[in-house]
Design a protein around this motif. Structure first.
Motif, mmCIF file in Angstrom:
data_model
loop_
_atom_site.group_PDB
_atom_site.id
_atom_site.type_symbol
_atom_site.label_atom_id
_atom_site.label_comp_id
_atom_site.label_asym_id
_atom_site.label_seq_id
_atom_site.Cartn_x
_atom_site.Cartn_y
_atom_site.Cartn_z
ATOM 1 N N GLY A 202 85.469 79.319 34.957
ATOM 2 C CA GLY A 202 84.669 78.188 34.697
ATOM 3 C C GLY A 202 84.032 78.845 33.306
ATOM 4 N N GLY A 203 83.802 79.842 32.719
ATOM 5 C CA GLY A 203 83.417 80.416 31.670
ATOM 6 C C GLY A 203 84.414 80.007 30.418
ATOM 7 N N ALA A 243 77.927 77.077 23.863
ATOM 8 C CA ALA A 243 78.939 77.402 24.924
ATOM 9 C C ALA A 243 78.391 78.232 25.809
ATOM 10 N N TYR A 244 77.549 79.283 25.252
ATOM 11 C CA TYR A 244 76.798 80.422 26.109
ATOM 12 C C TYR A 244 75.976 79.738 27.184
ATOM 13 N N LEU A 245 75.114 79.057 26.629
ATOM 14 C CA LEU A 245 74.085 78.449 27.549
ATOM 15 C C LEU A 245 74.486 77.181 28.609
ATOM 16 N N SER A 246 75.524 76.577 28.135
ATOM 17 C CA SER A 246 76.013 75.539 28.986
ATOM 18 C C SER A 246 76.955 76.498 30.289
ATOM 19 N N ALA A 247 77.421 77.355 29.918
ATOM 20 C CA ALA A 247 78.238 78.289 31.031
ATOM 21 C C ALA A 247 76.998 78.969 31.913
ATOM 22 N N GLU A 248 75.995 79.476 31.345
ATOM 23 C CA GLU A 248 75.049 80.117 31.888
ATOM 24 C C GLU A 248 74.385 79.091 33.016
ATOM 25 N N CYS A 252 78.222 80.244 35.058
ATOM 26 C CA CYS A 252 79.449 80.897 35.076
ATOM 27 C C CYS A 252 79.378 82.096 33.648
ATOM 28 N N SER A 253 80.294 82.568 33.247
ATOM 29 C CA SER A 253 80.219 83.540 32.398
ATOM 30 C C SER A 253 80.221 82.950 30.940
ATOM 31 N N GLY A 254 78.809 83.355 30.279
ATOM 32 C CA GLY A 254 78.556 82.591 28.920
ATOM 33 C C GLY A 254 79.054 83.769 27.846
ATOM 34 N N ILE A 255 79.660 84.748 28.306
ATOM 35 C CA ILE A 255 80.278 85.917 27.481
ATOM 36 C C ILE A 255 81.673 85.277 27.106
ATOM 37 N N LEU A 256 82.396 85.086 28.293
ATOM 38 C CA LEU A 256 84.044 84.304 28.241
ATOM 39 C C LEU A 256 83.682 82.947 27.702
ATOM 40 N N ALA A 257 82.752 82.290 27.896
ATOM 41 C CA ALA A 257 82.392 80.983 26.879
ATOM 42 C C ALA A 257 82.544 81.064 25.571
ATOM 43 N N ALA A 258 81.690 82.182 25.185
ATOM 44 C CA ALA A 258 81.680 82.438 23.679
ATOM 45 C C ALA A 258 82.777 82.695 23.093
ATOM 46 N N VAL A 259 83.589 83.686 23.687
ATOM 47 C CA VAL A 259 85.010 84.202 23.141
ATOM 48 C C VAL A 259 86.015 82.815 23.233
#
Length: 562
Positions: A202-203, A243-248, A252-259
Motif C-alpha cells: 500500500g505504501g 505521499a506520506y500523509l496519504s499513506a498514513e 500504510c507505510s508513509g516511509i515507503l510512500a515517500a521513498v
C-alpha cells in the motif's frame, strides 16, 4: 477584558520564544558548516557539539513532539534519497543492496535486540527490538561527510546509497512493529506478516500514484497556462508530505510512500520542467537537505543533557549505579553492529562470487580492506535520530513509556561513536581501495555526449531553416547557425582521437575551463561595480550576474566530474 489581553500577550510571547529557538537552531546549522570547514572535523560531529553548546547556554531547551518531528524531517529526506539515487547503479547491484537492506536489518533486529535485553533487563524486549531496529539503518550522507578527505569508490558509494534507501524503510517499519507490541502487549507473527505486506504494498502504491498524478497535473497545467518556477518548486516540496500523509491515512507505510514517490519523480518528470526551474529547484532542495540534516544533529546535541540525565536514572534500575555503564552499553552495541555487519558482508560477498562462478565468470578473492571498509561505513545518522525520537511518551494506559530516555541515549551514543570511528578509521582504509571493475562510465558518457551533439546540430539546422524561410537576410541565419554548430562539431571530432590524444584534449579543456571561470569572475566584478556606480539599473545587474553565475556553475560542475 484585561485577562483576555494578558492571555493573548502570554501566547504571543510563547510563540516568539519558539521562533527565536528555531532561528538559533538554523544559525547553529550555518555556523557548524563554517566550523567544519575550518577544523576539518566531520560536519555531523560539529553540529552535535553546537547543539550541546546551546543546551548549556541560558536558552530554553526545545520540547519535541515526536510525531511532528517525524513528519517534518523524514518525508523530505527519504523522498530526496529516492529522487537522486542513480537508478542504473541501484538495479545493477540490486542483489547486494537487497541482502544488506533487508537481510542485515532482520539479523540486526533479532540478534542485537536479544543482546540489548540481556545486557539491560530493565529494558523490555519490545523496546530492545525497537532500539535495534532504529539503529540498523545506515546514513550515506554521514559517510560522505566523514570520508570527504578520502573519496569513497564510486561503486561502493552507490551500494551504500541503495542500502540506505531501503533499510531506512525496513528499519523504521520494524521499529513500528516493536512499538506496537509494547503498546498492546501482544505480537502475532501471522498478523505481522500480513500487516507488513499491507504496509509495504500500500505504501509503495500510494507513493507511486501520488508522485505520478501530481507530476502529470502540473505538467498539464504548465503546458496550458505557462510554467511558474516558484509554484513548481513548492509543489515538489509538498509531494513527499502528500505521499506520506496519504499513506498514513490508509494505515500504510508513509516511509515507503515517500521513498517510492521520490523514485517515481525521477522517472515521471524527465525533461518536463524548464531549465531555470530545475536549476532553482536543485538549489532549494540542497538547502532543505542541508538544513534538515543539520537541524537533526543540532537537536541531538541540544537534547543530550536531558537524555543523559534520564538514561542515568534508568540505568540504575539494572543494578549499576555508576554512570560509566552507559558508555559500556553504547560500545557493546556498536561492537555488535560492526560484528553483525562484517559477518553479513563477508557472507554476501561469498554468495555473490559463488553465483558469479556458476555463470562462468572468473572467481575473485575477497579484500580484507573492502570488508573492513564496508563494515565501518555503516555510520548511523539522521534517520536513526529522527526515528528514535518518535518513541511514544506514554503507553496506552498513560504510564511513561519504559526506558524511553535510555533508548534515546543509546541510539544517540551509537550515532556519535560510529561517526567518530568512521572519521578517524575510514579515510585511511578507503585511500586507494578499488572495487571489482565495472563498465566505464566515462566511455558511455563520451558516447552519449557525441550523440547529443549530433542531435543538437540537427535541431539547429531545422530551426535555422524555419527562421530564415522567406526572409531576405537568410545568410545571416546561416552564419549564426554555423557559429553555434561549430562548438558541437568540435565535440564530435574528438570521437576519432586516440586515447592519449583524448587525455591531452581533456587537459586542454580543463585549462580552458579555468580561464573561462577567471574571465567570468572579472566580468561579474565589473558588473557589480557598474551597479554600485549607477551605470546600470540594479535589475539589469542582477539579470546579467545570474547569467554569469549559471555559466560558472556549469564550468565548475564540469571540472568536478573530471
Amino acid at each position: 477584558m484585561e485577562t483576555g489581553a494578558t492571555l493573548v500577550h502570554a501566547a504571543s510571547e510563547a510563540v516568539l520564544e519558539e521562533l527565536v529557538v528555531v532561528l538559533i537552531l538554523l544559525a547553529a546549522v550555518v555556523l557548524s558548516g563554517a566550523l567544519a570547514r575550518a577544523t576539518r572535523i566531520a560536519l555531523p560531529l560539529v553540529q552535535i557539539m553546537m547543539g550541546a553548546a546551546i543546551a548549556l547556554s541560558p536558552i530554553e531547551t526545545v520540547v519535541l513532539d515526536p510525531e511532528l518531528f517525524f513528519v517534518l524531517f523524514l518525508p523530505p529526506l527519504l523522498f530526496l534519497d529516492g529522487w537522486r539515487i542513480p537508478k542504473g547503479d541501484l538495479f545493477r547491484d540490486r542483489a547486494v543492496i537487497v541482502e544488506l537492506a533487508l537481510g542485515l536489518v532482520v539479523l540486526t533486529v533479532a540478534g542485537l535486540g536479544m543482546l540489548i535485553h540481556w545486557m539491560i533487563p530493565a529494558m523490555p524486549l519490545p523496546v530492545a527490538f525497537a532500539l535495534a531496529a532504529i539503529v540498523s539503518p545506515t546514513d550515506p550522507i554521514a559517510v560522505s561527510a566523514v570520508a570527504a578527505r578520502a573519496p569513497i569508490p564510486r561503486r561502493m558509494m552507490h551500494i551504500l546509497e541503495g542500502e540506505s534507501l531501503l533499510n531506512d524503510a525496513s528499519g523504521l517499519v520494524c521499529m513500528r512493529f516493536a512499538v506496537a507490541a509494547m503498546l498492546t502487549g501482544a505480537f502475532s507473527l501471522v498478523d505481522a506478516v500480513q500487516t507488513f505486506a499491507w504496509l509495504a504494498v500500500g505504501g509503495v502504491a500510494i507513493g507511486v500514484a501520488t508522485a505520478f498524478v501530481i507530476t502529470r497535473l502540473k505538467t498539464w497545467a504548465s503546458a496550458r497556462l505557462g510554467e511558474d518556477s516558484g509554484s513548481q518548486i513548492i509543489v515538489s516540496l509538498l509531494i513527499p508530505f502528500a505521499a506520506y500523509l496519504s499513506a498514513e491515512h490508509f494505515h500504510c507505510s508513509g516511509i515507503l510512500a515517500a521513498v517510492a514517490a521520490g523514485i517515481t519523480m525521477s522517472f515521471a518528470e524527465t525533461g518536463a520542467a524548464m531549465a531555470v526551474t530545475r536549476v532553482r529547484r536543485t538549489a532549494v532542495w540542497d538547502t532543505v537537505q542541508f538544513a534538515a540534516n543539520g537541524a537533526i544533529f543540532v537537536l541531538l546535541g541540544e537534547q543530550m543533557p536531558n537524555i543523559v540525565a534520564g538514561a542515568a536514572q534508568t540505568v540504575r534500575l539494572t543494578g549499576h549505579a555508576e554512570p560509566w555503564w552507559l558508555a559500556v552499553y553504547v560500545l557493546a552495541i556498536v561492537a555488535a553492529l560492526a560484528a553483525l555487519r562484517f559477518a553479513w558482508v563477508w557472507t554476501s560477498l561469498r554468495l555473490t562470487w559463488f553465483r558469479a562462478g556458476l555463470r562462468g565468470e572468473p572467481r575473485r578473492n575477497g579484500s580484507r580492506r573492502l570488508l573492513l571498509a564496508m563494515s565501518l561505513a555503516g555510520v548511523r545518522g539522521a534517520i536513526t535520530l529522527a526515528g528514535i525520537l518518535t518513541l511514544p511518551l506514554t503507553l496506552n494506559d498513560g504510564t511513561p513509556f519504559p526506558a524511553r530516555d535510555l533508548a534515546i541515549f543509546l541510539a544517540a551514543g551509537v550515532i556519535v561513536v560510529t561517526l567518530l570511528i568512521a572519521t578517524f578509521a575510514l579515510p585511511p582504509i578507503l585511500r586507494g581501495l578499488e572495487l571489482p571493475p565495472h563498465p566505464s562510465v566515462q566511455a558511455r558518457e563520451d558516447a552519449i555526449r557525441v550523440a547529443a551533439a549530433e542531435a543538437a546540430i540537427q535541431a539547429i539546422e531545422a530551426e535555422q531553416h524555419r527562421l530564415a524561410e522567406g526572409r531576405p537576410d537568410a545568410d545571416l541565419y546561416a552564419e549564426a547557425a554555423g557559429r553555434v554548430m561549430e562548438l558541437y562539431r568540435l565535440r564530435i571530432d574528438r570521437r576519432g582521437l586516440d586515447p592519449e590524444s583524448r587525455v591531452q584534449r581533456r587537459r586542454i579543456e580543463e585549462v580552458e575551463r579555468r580561464l573561462r571561470v577567471a574571465g567570468l569572475g572579472g566580468e561579474r566584478a565589473r558588473l557589480f561595480e557598474a551597479g554600485r556606480s549607477g551605470e546600470l539599473p540594479e535589475d539589469s545587474v542582477r539579470r546579467l550576474v545570474r547569467e554569469i553565475d549559471l555559466l560558472e556553475a556549469r564550468y565548475s560542475a564540469g571540472s568536478a566530474h573530471q
